[in-house]
Design an enzyme around this catalytic site. Sequence first.
Site, PDB file in Angstrom:
ATOM      1  N   ASP A  38       9.110   2.786   2.260  1.00 55.59           N
ATOM      2  CA  ASP A  38       7.940   3.614   2.565  1.00 55.59           C
ATOM      3  C   ASP A  38       7.663   3.478   4.060  1.00 55.59           C
ATOM      4  O   ASP A  38       7.131   2.460   4.515  1.00 55.59           O
ATOM      5  CB  ASP A  38       6.748   3.138   1.727  1.00 55.59           C
TER       6      ASP A  38
ATOM      7  N   LYS B  89       2.209  11.144   7.345  1.00 55.20           N
ATOM      8  CA  LYS B  89       1.357  10.898   8.504  1.00 55.20           C
ATOM      9  C   LYS B  89       1.829  11.618   9.779  1.00 55.20           C
ATOM     10  O   LYS B  89       1.576  12.798   9.916  1.00 55.20           O
ATOM     11  CB  LYS B  89       1.196   9.391   8.706  1.00 55.20           C
TER      12      LYS B  89
ATOM     13  N   PHE C 157       0.861  -1.186   0.000  1.00 53.97           N
ATOM     14  CA  PHE C 157       0.000   0.000   0.000  1.00 53.97           C
ATOM     15  C   PHE C 157       0.891   1.229   0.000  1.00 53.97           C
ATOM     16  O   PHE C 157       1.651   1.462   0.935  1.00 53.97           O
ATOM     17  CB  PHE C 157      -0.953   0.067   1.202  1.00 53.97           C
TER      18      PHE C 157
HETATM   19  C1  LIG Z   1      -1.074   6.083   4.351  1.00 52.28           C
HETATM   20  C2  LIG Z   1       0.015   5.517   3.522  1.00 52.28           C
HETATM   21  C3  LIG Z   1       0.355   6.070   2.278  1.00 52.28           C
HETATM   22  C4  LIG Z   1      -0.429   7.182   1.641  1.00 52.28           C
HETATM   23  O1  LIG Z   1      -0.455   8.353   2.379  1.00 52.28           O
HETATM   24  P1  LIG Z   1      -1.598   9.443   2.083  1.00 52.28           P
HETATM   25  O2  LIG Z   1      -1.228  10.591   2.958  1.00 52.28           O
HETATM   26  O3  LIG Z   1      -2.902   8.810   2.438  1.00 52.28           O
HETATM   27  O4  LIG Z   1      -1.520   9.759   0.634  1.00 52.28           O
HETATM   28  C5  LIG Z   1       1.432   5.540   1.605  1.00 52.28           C
HETATM   29  N1  LIG Z   1       2.126   4.506   2.116  1.00 52.28           N
HETATM   30  C6  LIG Z   1       1.829   3.936   3.305  1.00 52.28           C
HETATM   31  C7  LIG Z   1       2.645   2.807   3.819  1.00 52.28           C
HETATM   32  C8  LIG Z   1       0.744   4.411   4.030  1.00 52.28           C
HETATM   33  O5  LIG Z   1       0.415   3.828   5.191  1.00 52.28           O
END
Ligand SMILES: *Cc1c(COP(=O)(O)O)cnc(C)c1O
Length: 400
Positions: free
Chosen positions: A225, A254, A140
Amino acid sequence: MKTQECISLEDQFGAHNYHPLDVVIESASGVWVTDVDGHRYMDFLAAYSAVNQGHCHPKIYAAFVEQAKKVTLTSRAFRNDQLSLLYKKLHDKTGYDISLPMNSGAEAVETAIKAARKWGYKIKGIPSNKAEIICAANNFHGRTTTIVGFSTEEQYKDGFGPFDGGFRVVEFGNIDALRKAITPNTAAFLVEPIQGEAGIVIPPKGYLSEAAKICKENNVLLIVDEIQSGLGRSGKMFAFEYDNIRPDAVIIGKALSGGFYPISAVLSRKEVLGVFKPGDHGSTFGGNPLAAAVAIAALNVLIEEKLIERSFELGNYLLEKLRSLKHSRITEIRGRGLWIGLVLNTDARPYCEALMKEGILCKETHVNVIRFAPPLVITKEEIDWAFERIEKVFRQFEGK
Ligand SMILES: *Cc1c(COP(=O)(O)O)cnc(C)c1O
C-alpha cells in the site's frame, strides 16, 4: 471572526468524525495556504501527501480545466480518450503490466483484496471461501467495513462490526511472524512499506526484501500500500525501492491527482489483475476522463519537476536540522524523504497548536508523533523559515 462562523456551522450541521485544527482555509498555492481571516500558513501536512505537487499546481490546474470543458464522465459503459493514456502512462512510469483505476484509496485497497482472493481461487487453487490475507499490526489501509475489520486500532472498529474474517494480523517488522502465519490458503501479504498513520514507522532493514522472498517461496502475493508513501513522498517513486524489491501489486492514490480530484489505482501483473472479467468489479466514477487527465498531469509534474529527487535531498536536509533540536520531550526522529515523524514522550497536539500560531500547519498522528510532510515543491529557504519556527516552539515548551 469568519473562522468562528464557519466552525459553528460545521458543528451544527456536520457529522463530527474529525477533530481538525481551528483553521479555515480559503485559498492555497504551492506550500502556502490562506485562511478566511487572511492569515497565511505553511502547509506541513500536504493533505496527508495528496498534494505532493503543491496546492493548485498550475499545470495540473490547466489539465483539469481543459478536460472539464470537454467531457468529465462517460461511465465505463463507454470508453473515453483519457483513460487509455493514463493506463499507458502508469505502465511506462512504473513498469507494471496493467492497472485498475478507482476513486479513493480505500476503494483501491478493496480492489487489491478482491484481486488477491480471486487470484487465490482461480490461479493458486485455494479452496472456495478459504483465502486468507495477512496484514500488519498498526496498519492503516482506509475506512471501509472490510478494511477496519483487520485494523488493530480499537477506535476504527468500535461499533462497526460484525467483521467477516479472512484476515490474519502479524507484528509489523517481524519476519518470523510472517513466515509462521502463512498457510496453503494464504493469498497475499498486504503491507505499507512505511507505516504512515502509525507514526512514520520504518521497518527493520531487510524486512521487506525478506518478506518478498518468503512470499515468492510460498506463492503468496506481496501487495504494498503506497497510497501515502508512494509518488515521491519517501524520496523515491515508491518506498519499496529502498529494499530493491518488486512487489506483485502496488496500490496508489492521494498524490496521483495532486489534490485535484479523487483517483486511486492498483498496479500489477496481467496474471493478477487479469482475474477480473467484465462485470466482476467496477465504479461509476472510476477511470473517468477528468480523473485520468488530472492524474496524467500530476504524474508528469512529479517527474518533470524532479520532485522525487527533491523530496530525497530536502528530506535529508530537514531531518538533519530536526536532529539538531535537543529537547527533553523528543525521543526519536525518523523519516524518509520529506516524510518525518518527530516522536515525543507527551501529547503532540499542543505542539501542533503552537506551530499553527507560528504559521505552520501540521497534525499529530498517534497522539505523540508530529508528522512533517510538506508539499514536495518546498524550497530550502522555506524549510529554513519553518525550522526557525519549529525551534521557537520547542523553546517555548522547554521544561514543560
Ligand atoms: C490515506 C490512506 C489510505 C486510504 O485512502 P482514502 O483515499 O482516504 O480512502 C489507505 N492506505 C494508506 C497507507 C493511506 O495513507
